[in-house]
Design a protein around this motif. Structure first.
Motif, short mmCIF file in Angstrom:
data_model
loop_
_atom_site.label_atom_id
_atom_site.label_comp_id
_atom_site.label_asym_id
_atom_site.label_seq_id
_atom_site.Cartn_x
_atom_site.Cartn_y
_atom_site.Cartn_z
N ARG A 173 9.53 11.48 -8.98
CA ARG A 173 9.81 10.46 -7.97
C ARG A 173 8.65 10.32 -7.00
O ARG A 173 7.85 11.23 -6.81
CB ARG A 173 11.10 10.79 -7.23
N VAL A 174 8.62 9.16 -6.36
CA VAL A 174 7.54 8.80 -5.45
C VAL A 174 7.98 9.06 -4.01
O VAL A 174 9.14 8.90 -3.67
CB VAL A 174 7.18 7.31 -5.65
N LYS A 175 7.04 9.46 -3.17
CA LYS A 175 7.36 9.68 -1.76
C LYS A 175 7.87 8.39 -1.14
O LYS A 175 7.39 7.29 -1.48
CB LYS A 175 6.12 10.16 -1.00
N PRO A 176 8.83 8.49 -0.22
CA PRO A 176 9.37 7.27 0.40
C PRO A 176 8.29 6.37 1.00
O PRO A 176 8.38 5.14 0.89
CB PRO A 176 10.31 7.82 1.47
N SER A 177 7.26 6.94 1.61
CA SER A 177 6.21 6.12 2.21
C SER A 177 5.45 5.33 1.15
O SER A 177 5.12 4.15 1.34
CB SER A 177 5.23 7.01 2.99
N GLU A 178 5.17 5.95 -0.02
CA GLU A 178 4.47 5.26 -1.09
C GLU A 178 5.38 4.23 -1.75
O GLU A 178 4.94 3.12 -2.09
CB GLU A 178 3.97 6.26 -2.12
N LEU A 273 12.36 6.02 -6.05
CA LEU A 273 12.82 7.03 -5.09
C LEU A 273 13.66 8.13 -5.73
O LEU A 273 13.75 9.24 -5.18
CB LEU A 273 13.62 6.35 -3.98
N ASN A 303 18.24 12.04 -3.63
CA ASN A 303 16.98 12.42 -2.98
C ASN A 303 17.22 12.45 -1.48
O ASN A 303 17.25 11.40 -0.83
CB ASN A 303 15.87 11.44 -3.35
N SER A 305 15.44 13.13 0.90
CA SER A 305 14.32 12.73 1.76
C SER A 305 14.25 11.22 1.98
O SER A 305 13.41 10.74 2.75
CB SER A 305 12.99 13.21 1.16
#
Length: 576
Positions: A173-178, A273, A303, A305
């Motif tokens: 999964r990708v960081k929320p900001s990205e 996400l 997730n 986060s």
């Protein structure tokens, strides 16, 4: 074909699709070896999928597993201009090559179809390519040219050196900001394209590229739609099932607009996400049911986060009704880029609002078992010309505990014109399957335990129709105006832990409230109908009837039960 055969065929087709995505074309005969009677149907379905999907493979696919040194096009020059150097990917009905354009001295991607095009078709493609070429945006892959080579269609597009989002998601999964950055760029590109009169209709990770500088690019604007127009003589691509919006699933082409792409954007954001699709199922049929009927799991449950604000944005994009999504892609972009914090003043207003809601809730008293009074009031029924008028926020709650075998029927005039699923009569079971019937898209549908059943019978809005569902011992049957329109497997055993309701199963559920008029309702013990029949214009008491309502017999806020069993109902509305 029996229901069991339909399920087997769906499972085999899903297995073929999964293999095809990995570059393996399994023959229908091999897949259906255990069920040879399905071979021809499976072959027909595979042929259809191939004809619709050839343009849906992006130009950044890994070519390491697809090298074909004997490919006749390698080394050839297409249309006297584009020198084909190598294969970079496979689509469902063609190939994607890396080529060199000596006139402009640049490398390009060339997508070549197996379709043999006529001069007229090529002219249509050229016109569409010229339109698509006008989409000059930093987040859209540019279309340069279109043509024919030995009768085969080809598109020439910008060659992107990088990876697609499917590759990115495959490693985690990708960081929320990205994810926010990617989704914002996609929304910006969609807004621009929509303003130019383009819809994509097939937004998915494989059609979204990331170059080595991190730039986000959408591929295939105008291409898939053009091919679909030519090959299928209609104006909208069917899309890719897990990313399709309910209006696409229901085939309501006239309802497809920019909000359809917004729904797909929500699916992509969800996947970035959580590394999961919001709608999953063992078969394509199960996935369609999820998209039409069920709400996805909260992102935060997968997730922790994921910020609540980002989760809310994603879920709004995934709303079942286009009207409940963001109106434009620009609104999505603005929501994604808005500060995550809430001002003190706004926070104070939220607290005051919550306090008022709590006080309101305590003021209302529950009437029936297993009901909630959250944001619900009990006014008098809305009746006009002796019929119940449902405004999309009302229902009738009965004290009759659910049972089976059972027959439910109603005279209905639907006011819905969109693609959602609308509950009419059934058991009050939220977020999971019960028994009951309603309208999905425009077709008469029913819930059994454990699946949604859809007929081919269209319920025309604005006119009175008789709808009935028989939940029998050996099968479930659906009737429209007395005509048997669907026979399928029986429901599982029904436990009497809930009551029957009319109009909706309450708040916080994935099935929408009915909007329209209901003249009368009857719930019968046992199987009242076996074959087609002539519907009764009015319902009268008999030995089988357990509950009968109509708009003529009211006692204040109560709906009188005409069956003689004392199952008087209560009108319930959401309090705004």
């Amino acid at each position: 074909m029996s229901n069991d055969d339909e399920d087997r065929l769906s499972a085999l087709l899903l297995k073929w699709e999964e293999a095809w995505d990995l570059g393996d074309d399994i023959p229908a005969a091999e897949l259906s070896a255990d069920h040879p009677e399905l071979e021809q149907s499976l072959a027909d379905q595979i042929k259809l999928l191939k004809s619709m999907n050839w343009m849906k493979q992006d130009a950044a696919d890994d070519s390491s597993n697809h090298v074909d040194e004997d490919d006749p096009l390698i080394g050839e020059t297409l249309a006297g201009r584009y020198r084909v150097d190598s294969i970079v990917g496979f689509g469902g009905h063609g190939k994607v090559y890396k080529a060199f354009d000596p006139e402009l001295e640049r490398h390009v991607a060339v997508k070549v179809s197996k379709t043999v095009a006529s001069e007229t078709q090529t002219d249509e493609l050229l016109e569409e390519a010229r339109r698509a070429a006008k989409l000059k945006h930093s987040n859209i892959v540019a279309v340069h040219d279109v043509g024919r080579h030995d009768g085969q269609l080809f598109f020439v597009t910008e060659l992107v050196d990088g990876q697609n989002l499917a590759d990115l998601v495959s490693v985690g999964r990708v960081k929320p900001s990205e994810a926010t950055r990617i989704a914002s760029a996609l929304a910006d590109a969609l807004q621009f394209a929509h303003e130019q009169g383009f819809l994509h209709r097939d937004i998915k990770p494989a059609n979204i590229l990331l170059d080595h500088q991190g730039r986000v690019l959408i591929t295939d604007f105008g291409i898939a739609t053009t091919i679909d127009k030519i090959e299928n003589h209609r104006g909208g691509t069917p899309g890719t099932l897990p990313y399709m919006a309910p209006e696409q699933i229901a085939g309501q082409v006239q309802l497809i607009d920019g909000r359809t792409d917004i729904h797909a954007l929500g699916v992509v954001l969800y996947e970035l996400l959580t590394v999961e699709l919001p709608y999953q199922g063992r078969t394509p049929t199960a996935v369609r049911e999820q998209i039409l009927l069920r709400q996805p799991k909260p992102l935060s449950s997968l997730n922790s986060s994921v910020p609540k604000q980002l989760e809310a944005i994603c879920l709004k994009c995934l709303a079942k009704h286009p009207a409940d999504r963001y109106r434009t892609a620009m609104e999505v972009k603005q929501a994604l880029e808005a500060p995550a914090s809430i001002s003190v003043a706004k926070f104070g207003l939220v607290i005051i609002g919550l306090a008022l809601i709590v006080l309101t809730l305590f003021a209302w008293q529950p009437w029936a078992h297993n009901q909630t009074t959250e944001s619900v009031g009990f006014p008098a029924p809305v009746v006009r010309d002796d019929v119940f008028v449902f405004d999309g926020a009302s229902r009738i709650v009965t004290p009759l505990k659910r049972f089976s075998p059972a027959t439910m029927e109603a005279w209905v005039k639907s006011g819905h014109t969109d693609t959602g699923c609308y509950f009419i009569v059934g058991s009050d079971v939220r977020t999971k399957f019960g028994i009951g019937f309603g309208i999905c898209g425009s077709t008469l549908s029913a819930e059994t335990i454990p699946k949604l059943i859809r007929s081919e019978a269209t319920v025309q809005p604005g006119r009175w129709v008789h709808l009935a569902a028989v939940f029998g011992t050996n099968e479930t049957r659906l009737y429209l105006d007395g005509e048997l329109v669907k026979t399928t497997q029986p429901t599982r055993q029904v436990n009497p832990e809930s009551v029957f309701v009319i109009g909706n199963v309450g708040l916080k559920n994935p099935i929408d409230f009915f909007k329209g008029e209901i003249r009368s309702v009857r719930i019968t013990e046992g199987e009242r109908y076996v074959e087609s029949f002539t519907p009764d214009e009015a319902f009268f008491p008999d030995k089988q009837a357990r509950l009968i309502y109509d708009g003529k017999h009211l006692n204040g806020s109560l709906i009188e039960d005409l069956s003689g069993n004392g199952n008087d109902g209560k009108w319930e509305s959401i309090v705004n």
